[in-house]
Design an enzyme around this catalytic site. Structure first.
Site, PDB file in Angstrom:
ATOM      1  N   ASP A 262       0.804  -1.221   0.000  1.00 13.49           N
ATOM      2  CA  ASP A 262       0.000   0.000   0.000  1.00 13.49           C
ATOM      3  C   ASP A 262       0.837   1.271   0.000  1.00 13.49           C
ATOM      4  OD1 ASP A 262       0.958   0.131   2.600  1.00 13.49           O
ATOM      5  OD2 ASP A 262      -0.982  -0.274   3.551  1.00 13.49           O
TER       6      ASP A 262
ATOM      7  N   ASP B 149       0.472 -10.710   6.307  1.00 10.85           N
ATOM      8  CA  ASP B 149       0.206 -10.019   5.055  1.00 10.85           C
ATOM      9  C   ASP B 149       1.562  -9.688   4.426  1.00 10.85           C
ATOM     10  OD1 ASP B 149      -1.645  -9.111   3.233  1.00 10.85           O
ATOM     11  OD2 ASP B 149      -2.154  -7.270   4.320  1.00 10.85           O
TER      12      ASP B 149
END
Length: 234
Positions: free
Chosen positions: A32, A142
């Site tokens: 991100d 993640d």
């Protein structure tokens, strides 16, 4: 007396080993571009904060600079916090992690050995936790893979690289083929190709995990390490 002392030391060693973070979990992927949670000094405790970088992804910034995912921020994830293969069965990388006790910054900068149990069986991935992953489930890792999807934070990659608000490819999941890695900035493409090479484009494979001492190969990129091997899950 000497044998008793040796026995005590051995018992302590066994106790410490049993207290390491370990268990079974699952993996997902993301990139991100945001400043990692463990890059805030407030989250790093007695350990150095993980490096964060200016918009070029290379220039290291003071830990107090706000994240580029905030409206007033200019700090981003550093370009080199992406995975790489050492050989056909072993690789290094970085993750956002949430353990059975939930998100806790005490786990910032710990290192883990992930051993894949279904897809990618026979492969081992040693990673460092650089983000807290507030939207993750218990024992979820993640993996930071460029082009892996921006997830809930849509501002970072658009302000840093001019990507679409949804990032490259789908907001959740990212690009769908190795060829699409060419859409990313050149400096992020190796990590994107990793997904379709060593990682075999696996879809959220399961793992067994075990806390390990942080290797220099990772800490030289993060500037941080947390080798407290006596921590336990909440």
């Amino acid at each position: 007396m000497k044998s008793v002392a040796v026995a005590v030391i051995c018992a302590l060693a066994v106790g410490f080993a049993s207290a390491k973070l370990s268990g079974s979990g699952t993996t997902t992927r993301y990139w991100d571009c945001c400043k990692p949670s463990c890059s805030w000094k407030e989250n790093s405790g007695t350990h150095d904060a993980v490096y964060s970088c200016a918009v070029d992804g290379e220039t290291k910034l003071n830990a107090s600079v706000h994240s580029g995912c905030d409206s007033d921020g200019t700090s981003y994830m550093c370009n080199d916090l992406q995975p790489w293969a050492v050989n056909d069965s072993f690789a290094y990388g970085f993750v956002a992690a949430s353990f059975a006790g939930g998100v806790d910054v005490q786990y910032c900068s710990v290192c883990l050995k992930l051993t894949f149990t279904n897809a990618l069986s026979g492969k081992t991935f040693v990673v460092q936790n650089v983000n807290t992953g507030g939207d993750l489930g218990a024992n979820q890792f993640d993996i930071q893979i460029p082009g892996g999807g921006v997830g809930i934070f849509t501002r970072g990659c658009s302000t840093q690289w001019g990507a679409a608000e949804s990032g490259w490819g789908q907001q959740y999941g990212g690009v769908s083929s190795d060829a699409e890695c060419s859409e990313l900035p050149e400096v992020l493409q190796p990590g994107c190709h990793f997904r379709f090479g060593w990682y075999e484009n696996a879809d959220n494979p399961q793992v067994n995990f075990e806390q390990v001492e942080c290797p220099e190969e990772l800490t030289i990129k993060t500037g941080s390490e947390n080798n407290d091997l006596t921590m336990t899950l909440n």
